[in-house]
Structures are given as C-alpha cells and as structure tokens.
Design a protein around this motif. Structure first.
Motif, short mmCIF file in Angstrom:
data_model
loop_
_atom_site.label_atom_id
_atom_site.label_comp_id
_atom_site.label_asym_id
_atom_site.label_seq_id
_atom_site.Cartn_x
_atom_site.Cartn_y
_atom_site.Cartn_z
N PHE A 1 -2.29 3.13 5.38
CA PHE A 1 -1.94 1.98 4.15
C PHE A 1 -2.55 0.87 4.21
CE2 PHE A 1 1.81 4.54 5.69
CZ PHE A 1 2.05 5.08 4.23
N VAL A 2 -3.29 0.45 3.02
CA VAL A 2 -3.94 -0.94 3.00
C VAL A 2 -3.36 -1.73 2.20
CG1 VAL A 2 -6.28 -1.69 2.08
CG2 VAL A 2 -6.04 0.60 3.09
N PRO A 3 -2.68 -2.89 2.91
CA PRO A 3 -1.92 -3.94 2.21
C PRO A 3 -3.06 -4.98 1.85
CG PRO A 3 -1.75 -4.27 4.56
CD PRO A 3 -2.74 -2.86 4.49
N ASN A 4 -2.49 -5.71 0.50
CA ASN A 4 -3.04 -6.56 -0.24
C ASN A 4 -2.27 -7.80 -0.57
OD1 ASN A 4 -5.85 -5.40 -0.58
ND2 ASN A 4 -4.67 -3.83 -1.85
N LEU A 5 -2.81 -8.97 -0.46
CA LEU A 5 -2.05 -10.01 -1.01
C LEU A 5 -2.87 -10.91 -1.99
CD1 LEU A 5 -0.14 -12.47 -0.83
CD2 LEU A 5 -1.52 -13.41 1.31
N ILE A 6 -2.01 -11.07 -3.34
CA ILE A 6 -2.66 -12.01 -3.91
C ILE A 6 -1.92 -13.30 -3.98
CG2 ILE A 6 -3.12 -12.47 -6.69
CD1 ILE A 6 -2.85 -9.37 -6.81
N ILE A 7 -2.59 -14.44 -3.89
CA ILE A 7 -2.06 -15.92 -3.89
C ILE A 7 -2.43 -16.46 -5.21
CG2 ILE A 7 -1.59 -15.97 -1.36
CD1 ILE A 7 -4.21 -17.56 -1.12
N GLN A 8 -1.62 -17.32 -5.51
CA GLN A 8 -2.04 -18.14 -6.76
C GLN A 8 -1.35 -19.32 -6.77
OE1 GLN A 8 0.15 -16.58 -10.18
NE2 GLN A 8 -1.30 -17.68 -11.64
N GLY B 1 0.73 -1.34 0.04
CA GLY B 1 -0.03 0.03 0.05
C GLY B 1 0.88 1.30 0.02
N ASN B 2 2.18 1.11 -0.03
CA ASN B 2 3.06 2.50 0.00
C ASN B 2 3.78 2.38 -1.26
OD1 ASN B 2 4.63 0.07 0.57
ND2 ASN B 2 5.62 1.20 2.33
N GLY B 3 3.53 1.73 -2.35
CA GLY B 3 4.31 1.53 -3.58
C GLY B 3 5.52 0.47 -3.55
N ILE B 4 5.35 -0.21 -2.48
CA ILE B 4 6.45 -1.59 -2.11
C ILE B 4 5.77 -2.59 -2.45
CG2 ILE B 4 8.10 -2.57 -0.81
CD1 ILE B 4 9.02 0.23 -1.48
N VAL B 5 6.34 -3.64 -3.21
CA VAL B 5 5.52 -5.14 -3.56
C VAL B 5 6.73 -6.20 -3.16
CG1 VAL B 5 4.02 -4.31 -5.18
CG2 VAL B 5 6.27 -5.21 -5.74
N SER B 6 6.49 -7.20 -2.97
CA SER B 6 7.03 -8.51 -2.54
C SER B 6 6.69 -9.86 -3.09
CB SER B 6 7.40 -8.34 -0.96
OG SER B 6 8.19 -9.76 -0.73
N THR B 7 7.14 -10.65 -3.46
CA THR B 7 6.83 -11.97 -3.69
C THR B 7 7.04 -13.06 -2.74
OG1 THR B 7 8.84 -12.14 -5.17
CG2 THR B 7 6.94 -11.88 -6.27
N SER C 1 8.29 -8.84 5.26
CA SER C 1 8.23 -7.44 6.24
C SER C 1 8.29 -6.27 5.39
CB SER C 1 9.15 -7.53 7.19
OG SER C 1 10.53 -7.64 6.76
N ASN C 2 7.82 -5.14 5.87
CA ASN C 2 7.79 -3.95 5.25
C ASN C 2 8.21 -2.83 6.20
OD1 ASN C 2 7.62 -2.14 2.86
ND2 ASN C 2 5.76 -1.63 3.65
N THR C 3 8.99 -1.73 5.85
CA THR C 3 9.17 -0.68 6.73
C THR C 3 8.29 0.69 6.10
OG1 THR C 3 11.40 -1.18 7.30
CG2 THR C 3 10.76 1.19 7.49
N TYR C 4 7.72 1.19 6.91
CA TYR C 4 6.82 2.33 6.28
C TYR C 4 7.66 3.60 6.85
CZ TYR C 4 3.08 -0.77 5.27
OH TYR C 4 2.14 -1.82 4.58
N ASN C 5 7.91 4.44 5.90
CA ASN C 5 8.75 5.28 6.00
C ASN C 5 7.97 6.72 6.13
OD1 ASN C 5 11.08 4.16 5.85
ND2 ASN C 5 10.93 3.96 3.45
#
Length: 82
Positions: free
Chosen positions: A66-73, A46-52, A57-61
């Motif tokens: 912020f609204v995080p989302n997860l897409i699983i496949q 939700g802050n322009g950072i993505v991960s696979t 973990s993520n650091t909010y600077n």
C-alpha cells in the motif's frame, strides 16, 4: 521612481512518517505528519480509506503493498501532495 513589487508564496510544506512499515493483517498504523503552514489534511491510505484527521491511524485488513499519500492545504488554497 520605480516601485518593485514582490510576491511572497507561502505554500504548505511537509512530510510524514509511519509508525510501522512492515505489519501483520489487522495491525494499526499511525501516521505522523511534520508540516508547516497547513490548515487541511487529506490522507489516502492506499487501501480505499481516506481521512481528514491531522494525526490519523489506519488498520490494513488485507495483505498487500500500500502506498499512502497526504495532501495538505493552507487557507490560501495552496496544496502539496506528499
């Protein structure tokens, strides 16, 4: 004789939790998925950072909401957005 055919759809299922929901700037937040039948992850924090990563973990600077989302496949290509 009539043969019945069945389709069994086994899509990914899941949810996730967050280690902290109220944080200070520059704190690290860990994301904990609870998923089944999942092979691939795409996190949008939700802050322009993505991960696979499966356990990211993520650091909010910056301050904000912020609204995080997860897409699983899964390997069949079935997706679920959480």
């Amino acid at each position: 004789m009539i043969k019945n055919s069945y389709i069994n759809i086994l899509g990914p299922l899941g949810n996730f939790s967050i280690s902290e929901t109220i944080i200070c700037k520059d704190d690290i937040v860990t994301f904990l998925p609870t998923v089944t039948n999942t092979d691939n992850y795409l996190w949008d924090f939700g802050n322009g950072i993505v991960s696979t990563d499966s356990l990211p973990s993520n650091t909010y600077n910056n301050a904000g909401l912020f609204v995080p989302n997860l897409i699983i496949q899964n390997n069949s290509g079935c997706q679920l957005t959480i």
